[in-house]
Design a protein around this motif. Structure first.
Motif, PDB file in Angstrom:
ATOM      1  N   LEU A 268       0.832  -1.209   0.000  1.00 17.11           N
ATOM      2  CA  LEU A 268       0.000   0.000   0.000  1.00 17.11           C
ATOM      3  C   LEU A 268       0.861   1.252   0.000  1.00 17.11           C
ATOM      4  O   LEU A 268       0.496   2.256  -0.610  1.00 17.11           O
ATOM      5  CB  LEU A 268      -0.938  -0.015   1.212  1.00 17.11           C
ATOM      6  CG  LEU A 268      -2.044  -1.067   1.160  1.00 17.11           C
ATOM      7  CD1 LEU A 268      -2.793  -1.129   2.483  1.00 17.11           C
ATOM      8  CD2 LEU A 268      -3.012  -0.772   0.025  1.00 17.11           C
TER       9      LEU A 268
ATOM     10  N   ASP B 239       0.333   9.949  -3.828  1.00 19.81           N
ATOM     11  CA  ASP B 239      -0.965  10.542  -3.509  1.00 19.81           C
ATOM     12  C   ASP B 239      -0.767  11.603  -2.422  1.00 19.81           C
ATOM     13  O   ASP B 239      -0.223  11.319  -1.356  1.00 19.81           O
ATOM     14  CB  ASP B 239      -1.914   9.437  -3.013  1.00 19.81           C
ATOM     15  CG  ASP B 239      -3.334   9.932  -2.828  1.00 19.81           C
ATOM     16  OD1 ASP B 239      -3.519  11.024  -2.258  1.00 19.81           O
ATOM     17  OD2 ASP B 239      -4.255   9.214  -3.240  1.00 19.81           O
TER      18      ASP B 239
ATOM     19  N   PHE C 174      -2.083  10.619   0.973  1.00 15.78           N
ATOM     20  CA  PHE C 174      -1.203   9.640   1.622  1.00 15.78           C
ATOM     21  C   PHE C 174       0.013  10.323   2.226  1.00 15.78           C
ATOM     22  O   PHE C 174       0.376  10.072   3.381  1.00 15.78           O
ATOM     23  CB  PHE C 174      -0.755   8.573   0.612  1.00 15.78           C
ATOM     24  CG  PHE C 174       0.179   7.552   1.196  1.00 15.78           C
ATOM     25  CD1 PHE C 174      -0.318   6.427   1.824  1.00 15.78           C
ATOM     26  CD2 PHE C 174       1.550   7.724   1.126  1.00 15.78           C
ATOM     27  CE1 PHE C 174       0.543   5.491   2.380  1.00 15.78           C
ATOM     28  CE2 PHE C 174       2.416   6.797   1.670  1.00 15.78           C
ATOM     29  CZ  PHE C 174       1.902   5.672   2.299  1.00 15.78           C
TER      30      PHE C 174
ATOM     31  N   TYR D 260      -6.302   9.782   5.215  1.00 11.26           N
ATOM     32  CA  TYR D 260      -5.164   8.955   4.789  1.00 11.26           C
ATOM     33  C   TYR D 260      -5.441   7.485   5.061  1.00 11.26           C
ATOM     34  O   TYR D 260      -5.239   6.627   4.199  1.00 11.26           O
ATOM     35  CB  TYR D 260      -3.915   9.458   5.505  1.00 11.26           C
ATOM     36  CG  TYR D 260      -2.863   8.434   5.827  1.00 11.26           C
ATOM     37  CD1 TYR D 260      -2.082   7.845   4.831  1.00 11.26           C
ATOM     38  CD2 TYR D 260      -2.615   8.065   7.140  1.00 11.26           C
ATOM     39  CE1 TYR D 260      -1.097   6.937   5.142  1.00 11.26           C
ATOM     40  CE2 TYR D 260      -1.616   7.156   7.457  1.00 11.26           C
ATOM     41  CZ  TYR D 260      -0.862   6.586   6.457  1.00 11.26           C
ATOM     42  OH  TYR D 260       0.115   5.685   6.764  1.00 11.26           O
TER      43      TYR D 260
ATOM     44  N   ILE E 250      -8.032   5.755   2.628  1.00 12.72           N
ATOM     45  CA  ILE E 250      -7.697   5.479   1.224  1.00 12.72           C
ATOM     46  C   ILE E 250      -6.942   4.166   1.081  1.00 12.72           C
ATOM     47  O   ILE E 250      -6.770   3.659  -0.027  1.00 12.72           O
ATOM     48  CB  ILE E 250      -6.873   6.615   0.563  1.00 12.72           C
ATOM     49  CG1 ILE E 250      -5.491   6.735   1.195  1.00 12.72           C
ATOM     50  CG2 ILE E 250      -7.647   7.910   0.558  1.00 12.72           C
ATOM     51  CD1 ILE E 250      -4.535   7.610   0.409  1.00 12.72           C
ATOM     52  N   LEU E 251      -6.488   3.600   2.187  1.00 13.42           N
ATOM     53  CA  LEU E 251      -5.603   2.430   2.140  1.00 13.42           C
ATOM     54  C   LEU E 251      -6.356   1.128   1.905  1.00 13.42           C
ATOM     55  O   LEU E 251      -6.427   0.275   2.775  1.00 13.42           O
ATOM     56  CB  LEU E 251      -4.772   2.354   3.439  1.00 13.42           C
ATOM     57  CG  LEU E 251      -3.866   3.548   3.670  1.00 13.42           C
ATOM     58  CD1 LEU E 251      -3.234   3.470   5.038  1.00 13.42           C
ATOM     59  CD2 LEU E 251      -2.810   3.641   2.584  1.00 13.42           C
TER      60      LEU E 251
ATOM     61  N   LYS F 110       1.870   1.720  -3.532  1.00 15.46           N
ATOM     62  CA  LYS F 110       0.696   2.040  -4.351  1.00 15.46           C
ATOM     63  C   LYS F 110       0.309   3.523  -4.239  1.00 15.46           C
ATOM     64  O   LYS F 110      -0.061   4.148  -5.221  1.00 15.46           O
ATOM     65  CB  LYS F 110      -0.471   1.158  -3.913  1.00 15.46           C
ATOM     66  CG  LYS F 110      -1.747   1.351  -4.683  1.00 15.46           C
ATOM     67  CD  LYS F 110      -2.812   0.371  -4.193  1.00 15.46           C
ATOM     68  CE  LYS F 110      -4.131   0.556  -4.897  1.00 15.46           C
ATOM     69  NZ  LYS F 110      -5.157  -0.368  -4.397  1.00 15.46           N
ATOM     70  N   TYR F 111       0.398   4.080  -3.029  1.00 20.23           N
ATOM     71  CA  TYR F 111      -0.085   5.443  -2.796  1.00 20.23           C
ATOM     72  C   TYR F 111       1.026   6.471  -2.572  1.00 20.23           C
ATOM     73  O   TYR F 111       0.743   7.601  -2.167  1.00 20.23           O
ATOM     74  CB  TYR F 111      -1.026   5.459  -1.585  1.00 20.23           C
ATOM     75  CG  TYR F 111      -2.320   4.731  -1.830  1.00 20.23           C
ATOM     76  CD1 TYR F 111      -3.295   5.265  -2.662  1.00 20.23           C
ATOM     77  CD2 TYR F 111      -2.565   3.505  -1.249  1.00 20.23           C
ATOM     78  CE1 TYR F 111      -4.476   4.603  -2.901  1.00 20.23           C
ATOM     79  CE2 TYR F 111      -3.755   2.827  -1.476  1.00 20.23           C
ATOM     80  CZ  TYR F 111      -4.705   3.389  -2.295  1.00 20.23           C
ATOM     81  OH  TYR F 111      -5.875   2.726  -2.529  1.00 20.23           O
TER      82      TYR F 111
END
Length: 139
Positions: free
Chosen positions: A46, A53, A56, A134, A137-138, A49-50
């Protein structure tokens, strides 16, 4: 001289054994070959991935600053649930952001077991909202 002759015979014997067990030469064209599929791509964390962002980046920094990482990790339970478990349980919407912000500031117990979530009144509401967004979104 006898030692060299003995070593030479030993090397020849080992070479012959290795060759007879399939260790030498090329394979014949009558052998069937099976192709192995390419290895599956490693799952992306994760964090990876973020990483770009802005939610994030800001939330991660605020969570570390507020000390959340003493009890929570992104993908593994420590004292409290992992951020990923919280994100899986709660949909990312304004109602849940408000609910979880309240849980962080005022404390809570019973949602994730008997270990209480202590109150964090010293952390500003805006910072807690950033952290909660934050976390949510995970997924």
């Amino acid at each position: 001289m006898k030692l060299i002759k003995s070593l030479s015979i030993g090397v020849i014997a080992i070479s012959a054994l290795a060759y007879s067990c399939g260790g030498g030469g090329s394979s014949s064209s009558t052998e069937t070959t099976t192709s192995t599929p390419p290895p599956a791509a490693a799952p992306v964390s994760l964090e990876e991935k973020y990483k770009d962002d802005p939610v994030f980046v800001a939330g991660s920094a605020k969570a570390k600053e507020a000390g959340c990482t003493a009890c929570h990790m992104i993908q593994r339970k420590i004292v409290g649930p992992s951020y990923a478990d919280v994100a899986a349980k709660y949909e990312n919407n304004a109602e849940n952001v408000a609910l979880l912000t309240s849980h962080v500031i005022n404390g809570n117990v019973g949602v994730w077991g008997e270990v209480p979530m202590p109150a964090h009144p010293q952390v500003s509401k805006e910072d807690v909202e950033t952290i909660v967004k934050y976390v949510l979104i995970l997924k």
